[in-house]
Design a protein around this motif. Structure first.
Motif, PDB file in Angstrom:
ATOM      1  N   SER A 136     -84.677   0.111 -14.959  1.00  0.00           N
ATOM      2  CA  SER A 136     -85.324  -1.036 -14.459  1.00  0.00           C
ATOM      3  C   SER A 136     -84.679  -2.263 -15.047  1.00  0.00           C
ATOM      4  CB  SER A 136     -86.958  -0.985 -15.105  1.00  0.00           C
ATOM      5  OG  SER A 136     -87.520  -0.288 -14.191  1.00  0.00           O
ATOM      6  N   LYS A 137     -84.719  -3.261 -14.343  1.00  0.00           N
ATOM      7  CA  LYS A 137     -84.182  -4.636 -14.646  1.00  0.00           C
ATOM      8  C   LYS A 137     -84.813  -4.947 -16.009  1.00  0.00           C
ATOM      9  CE  LYS A 137     -85.255  -8.433 -12.420  1.00  0.00           C
ATOM     10  NZ  LYS A 137     -85.451  -9.377 -11.317  1.00  0.00           N
ATOM     11  N   SER A 138     -83.886  -5.665 -16.826  1.00  0.00           N
ATOM     12  CA  SER A 138     -84.188  -5.920 -18.062  1.00  0.00           C
ATOM     13  C   SER A 138     -84.454  -5.172 -19.414  1.00  0.00           C
ATOM     14  CB  SER A 138     -85.809  -6.973 -18.090  1.00  0.00           C
ATOM     15  OG  SER A 138     -86.764  -6.030 -18.284  1.00  0.00           O
ATOM     16  N   ILE A 139     -84.179  -3.847 -19.010  1.00  0.00           N
ATOM     17  CA  ILE A 139     -83.983  -2.897 -19.935  1.00  0.00           C
ATOM     18  C   ILE A 139     -82.652  -3.111 -20.685  1.00  0.00           C
ATOM     19  CG2 ILE A 139     -83.999  -0.450 -20.752  1.00  0.00           C
ATOM     20  CD1 ILE A 139     -86.326   0.056 -19.124  1.00  0.00           C
ATOM     21  N   ASP A 140     -82.328  -3.202 -22.000  1.00  0.00           N
ATOM     22  CA  ASP A 140     -81.211  -3.134 -22.757  1.00  0.00           C
ATOM     23  C   ASP A 140     -80.736  -1.616 -22.759  1.00  0.00           C
ATOM     24  OD1 ASP A 140     -79.281  -2.999 -24.751  1.00  0.00           O
ATOM     25  OD2 ASP A 140     -79.873  -5.075 -25.431  1.00  0.00           O
ATOM     26  N   ARG A 141     -79.652  -1.260 -21.983  1.00  0.00           N
ATOM     27  CA  ARG A 141     -79.298   0.197 -21.803  1.00  0.00           C
ATOM     28  C   ARG A 141     -79.295   0.670 -23.298  1.00  0.00           C
ATOM     29  NH1 ARG A 141     -76.867   3.143 -17.731  1.00  0.00           N
ATOM     30  NH2 ARG A 141     -75.220   4.809 -18.811  1.00  0.00           N
ATOM     31  N   GLY A 142     -78.052   0.061 -24.125  1.00  0.00           N
ATOM     32  CA  GLY A 142     -77.784   0.487 -25.281  1.00  0.00           C
ATOM     33  C   GLY A 142     -78.971   0.565 -26.333  1.00  0.00           C
ATOM     34  N   ALA A 143     -79.666  -0.253 -26.282  1.00  0.00           N
ATOM     35  CA  ALA A 143     -80.802  -0.586 -27.575  1.00  0.00           C
ATOM     36  C   ALA A 143     -82.053   0.632 -26.802  1.00  0.00           C
ATOM     37  CB  ALA A 143     -81.354  -1.897 -27.253  1.00  0.00           C
ATOM     38  N   CYS A 202     -65.981  13.632 -32.606  1.00  0.00           N
ATOM     39  CA  CYS A 202     -66.684  14.918 -32.051  1.00  0.00           C
ATOM     40  C   CYS A 202     -66.811  15.041 -30.466  1.00  0.00           C
ATOM     41  CB  CYS A 202     -67.659  15.538 -32.720  1.00  0.00           C
ATOM     42  SG  CYS A 202     -69.220  14.704 -32.557  1.00  0.00           S
ATOM     43  N   GLY A 203     -66.407  13.846 -29.922  1.00  0.00           N
ATOM     44  CA  GLY A 203     -66.679  13.899 -28.393  1.00  0.00           C
ATOM     45  C   GLY A 203     -67.957  13.408 -27.905  1.00  0.00           C
ATOM     46  N   PHE A 204     -68.845  12.977 -28.969  1.00  0.00           N
ATOM     47  CA  PHE A 204     -70.458  12.665 -28.607  1.00  0.00           C
ATOM     48  C   PHE A 204     -70.099  11.349 -27.718  1.00  0.00           C
ATOM     49  CE2 PHE A 204     -73.974   9.882 -29.384  1.00  0.00           C
ATOM     50  CZ  PHE A 204     -74.890  10.621 -29.101  1.00  0.00           C
ATOM     51  N   LYS A 205     -70.985  11.397 -26.685  1.00  0.00           N
ATOM     52  CA  LYS A 205     -71.142  10.197 -25.680  1.00  0.00           C
ATOM     53  C   LYS A 205     -72.661   9.808 -25.479  1.00  0.00           C
ATOM     54  CE  LYS A 205     -66.884  11.582 -23.069  1.00  0.00           C
ATOM     55  NZ  LYS A 205     -66.110  11.932 -21.735  1.00  0.00           N
ATOM     56  N   LEU A 206     -72.754   8.673 -25.845  1.00  0.00           N
ATOM     57  CA  LEU A 206     -74.136   8.164 -25.988  1.00  0.00           C
ATOM     58  C   LEU A 206     -74.827   8.222 -24.319  1.00  0.00           C
ATOM     59  CD1 LEU A 206     -76.559   6.763 -27.464  1.00  0.00           C
ATOM     60  CD2 LEU A 206     -75.541   4.568 -26.817  1.00  0.00           C
ATOM     61  N   ASP A 207     -74.261   7.843 -23.390  1.00  0.00           N
ATOM     62  CA  ASP A 207     -74.468   7.961 -22.356  1.00  0.00           C
ATOM     63  C   ASP A 207     -74.904   9.418 -21.599  1.00  0.00           C
ATOM     64  OD1 ASP A 207     -74.247   5.387 -21.713  1.00  0.00           O
ATOM     65  OD2 ASP A 207     -72.145   5.405 -20.595  1.00  0.00           O
ATOM     66  N   GLU A 208     -74.563  10.272 -22.347  1.00  0.00           N
ATOM     67  CA  GLU A 208     -74.799  11.684 -21.999  1.00  0.00           C
ATOM     68  C   GLU A 208     -76.140  12.265 -22.429  1.00  0.00           C
ATOM     69  OE1 GLU A 208     -71.331  14.321 -23.054  1.00  0.00           O
ATOM     70  OE2 GLU A 208     -70.145  13.616 -21.209  1.00  0.00           O
ATOM     71  N   VAL A 209     -76.669  11.386 -23.473  1.00  0.00           N
ATOM     72  CA  VAL A 209     -77.898  11.853 -24.094  1.00  0.00           C
ATOM     73  C   VAL A 209     -79.086  11.804 -23.189  1.00  0.00           C
ATOM     74  CG1 VAL A 209     -79.678  11.099 -25.688  1.00  0.00           C
ATOM     75  CG2 VAL A 209     -77.121  10.960 -26.340  1.00  0.00           C
ATOM     76  N   PHE A 210     -79.269  10.973 -22.170  1.00  0.00           N
ATOM     77  CA  PHE A 210     -80.369  10.688 -21.439  1.00  0.00           C
ATOM     78  C   PHE A 210     -79.789  10.675 -19.989  1.00  0.00           C
ATOM     79  CE2 PHE A 210     -83.596   7.862 -19.443  1.00  0.00           C
ATOM     80  CZ  PHE A 210     -84.668   8.482 -19.983  1.00  0.00           C
ATOM     81  N   PRO A 211     -80.577  11.152 -19.281  1.00  0.00           N
ATOM     82  CA  PRO A 211     -80.318  11.181 -17.609  1.00  0.00           C
ATOM     83  C   PRO A 211     -80.475  10.153 -17.012  1.00  0.00           C
ATOM     84  CG  PRO A 211     -82.422  12.441 -18.089  1.00  0.00           C
ATOM     85  CD  PRO A 211     -81.893  11.862 -19.360  1.00  0.00           C
ATOM     86  N   LEU A 212     -79.465   9.560 -16.612  1.00  0.00           N
ATOM     87  CA  LEU A 212     -79.564   8.074 -16.071  1.00  0.00           C
ATOM     88  C   LEU A 212     -78.953   7.985 -14.541  1.00  0.00           C
ATOM     89  CD1 LEU A 212     -78.316   5.666 -18.956  1.00  0.00           C
ATOM     90  CD2 LEU A 212     -80.645   5.779 -18.031  1.00  0.00           C
ATOM     91  N   ASN A 213     -79.148   9.028 -13.826  1.00  0.00           N
ATOM     92  CA  ASN A 213     -78.746   9.241 -12.263  1.00  0.00           C
ATOM     93  C   ASN A 213     -79.654   8.178 -11.630  1.00  0.00           C
ATOM     94  OD1 ASN A 213     -76.595  10.875 -13.142  1.00  0.00           O
ATOM     95  ND2 ASN A 213     -77.463  12.659 -12.230  1.00  0.00           N
ATOM     96  N   GLY A 214     -80.818   8.070 -12.350  1.00  0.00           N
ATOM     97  CA  GLY A 214     -81.775   6.870 -11.872  1.00  0.00           C
ATOM     98  C   GLY A 214     -81.405   5.696 -12.332  1.00  0.00           C
TER      99      GLY A 214
END
Length: 389
Positions: free
Chosen positions: A124-131, A109-121
């Motif tokens: 921080s280092k050490s955060i697991d993006r996917g998790a 259905c075209g869902f994209k995980l990266d579009e859920v949360f605003p990540l233009n910022g």
């Protein structure tokens, strides 16, 4: 079934009535009081559907509202009669691990995980993006910090009420979100414990106060960090400040209930010159729980995800730097500044620490408190020490 059709109608009505300039937690009680025909079951279901709906943030914005709701129910639950009724083919997969469900949605259905949360910022280092992104679909737990000497009584009351809980430490308990503590502790919970997120409690590991020291909680808000400091060292001489007078007034009862009776409080705008109020003060420690985007807490307030505007990151960074510059000059040489945010953006975390180092402080330790892996808030904390001349 009419039951589920009615649940969908209730959701749509509530969503239409919701003005996205206030937290859901404030909107829902007002909405339910205005719609007294809704029973307790209707209220619970409407609340759940709204919170789940906002958890998919900015994903699939081109789809109809109801389709986005079904996607959110699929991602946020392991079973759902509501989804089974409307989307039985999707419900067949609802018990799959979250990564497999995301993979299925991305293909169908075209869902994209990266579009859920605003990540233009930048995270921080050490955060697991996917998790971290996957954690958005999970409601954080409720945590309490038991005041010293009250452990046996609090645990006995919870056991008597057959409440599910787990011990994180002698003082810290984890409970399911939504646990009705008021009904368990009918007389009063005052002085027994503080409701405080697990990561927030863990910031206290960086305080390390000594007897009779003078400490300043510069942006006190609800006073949780002050009470945490007091629980570690009751002899601390404490100043609490905030820009909001109403916040400071609310501290009196909360502090008194916890046994913290001797403290000073001042209404201060830390972006202005505060020498007239603080010219003679010197502190052995400063807690700066800085104003921030709150992005590490959006698992509790998912409505903030789609309301957020990117320019707020730079706005808060500017605020944090301005406050820091004013606070540091009242810190004694060789003494710590504890810098805290509930943000996941490096602009508010590591970049502000770099700025603090230009103000004559040396970083001792910093860490991301990875609440996203523990059904808690994600926070940043750094302990810096003011250089001696």
């Amino acid at each position: 079934m009419a039951k589920f059709d009615n649940q969908l109608r209730n959701f749509n009505r509530a969503l239409e009535a919701y003005h996205q300039d206030m937290p859901l937690a404030k909107f829902l009680p007002v909405y339910f009081r205005a719609n007294k025909q809704m029973g307790s079951s209707d209220r619970r279901t409407t609340s759940r559907l709204l919170y789940n709906y906002f958890r998919i943030g900015n994903a699939c914005v081109d789809l109809p509202v109801e389709e986005r709701l079904f996607i959110s129910e699929f991602l946020c639950n392991q079973s759902s009669e509501f989804l089974e009724y409307f989307k039985p083919e999707l419900h067949q997969l609802i018990a799959f691990p979250i990564n497999q469900k995301i993979d299925y949605l991305e293909k169908t259905c075209g869902f994209k995980l990266d579009e859920v949360f605003p990540l233009n910022g930048s995270l921080s280092k050490s955060i697991d993006r996917g998790a971290f992104l996957e954690s958005i679909f999970v409601q954080p737990d409720l945590f309490i910090r038991i005041n010293p000497g009250k452990e046996k009584f609090v645990i006995a009351k919870l056991e008597q009420a057959e409440t599910i809980f787990a011990k994180e430490s002698e003082q810290t308990l984890r409970l399911p979100n939504g646990t009705k503590l008021d009904s368990i502790f009918e007389d009063s919970q005052d002085g027994l414990f503080e409701i405080q997120d697990l990561s927030s409690q863990r910031t206290g590991e960086h305080f390390q106060p000594n007897k009779w020291e003078a400490w300043w909680d510069a942006c006190a808000a609800s006073g949780g960090k002050s009470l945490l400091l007091y629980s570690q060292e009751p002899t601390v001489k404490l100043l609490v400040s905030d820009i909001r007078e109403s916040v400071l007034n609310n501290l009196d009862k909360r502090f008194a209930d916890a046994g913290l009776l001797k403290f000073q409080k001042k209404q201060l705008d830390l972006l202005k010159n505060v020498d007239p109020e603080l010219h003679h003060y010197e502190f052995d420690g400063v807690i700066l729980d800085a104003p921030c985007t709150g992005s590490g807490t959006w698992g509790r307030t998912p409505e903030m995800i789609s309301q957020f505007e990117d320019h707020r990151i730079s706005f808060f960074q500017s605020l944090q730097k301005g406050i820091s510059a004013n606070v540091v000059k009242y810190l004694k040489p060789g003494k710590p500044l504890i810098y805290i945010t509930c943000s996941v953006f490096k602009e508010e975390n590591e970049e502000v620490v770099s700025y603090l180092e230009t103000l004559g402080l040396t970083l001792e330790k910093s860490e991301i408190l990875k609440g996203y892996a523990e059904k808690a808030d994600t926070m940043f904390v750094a302990r810096l020490v003011k250089n001696k001349d």
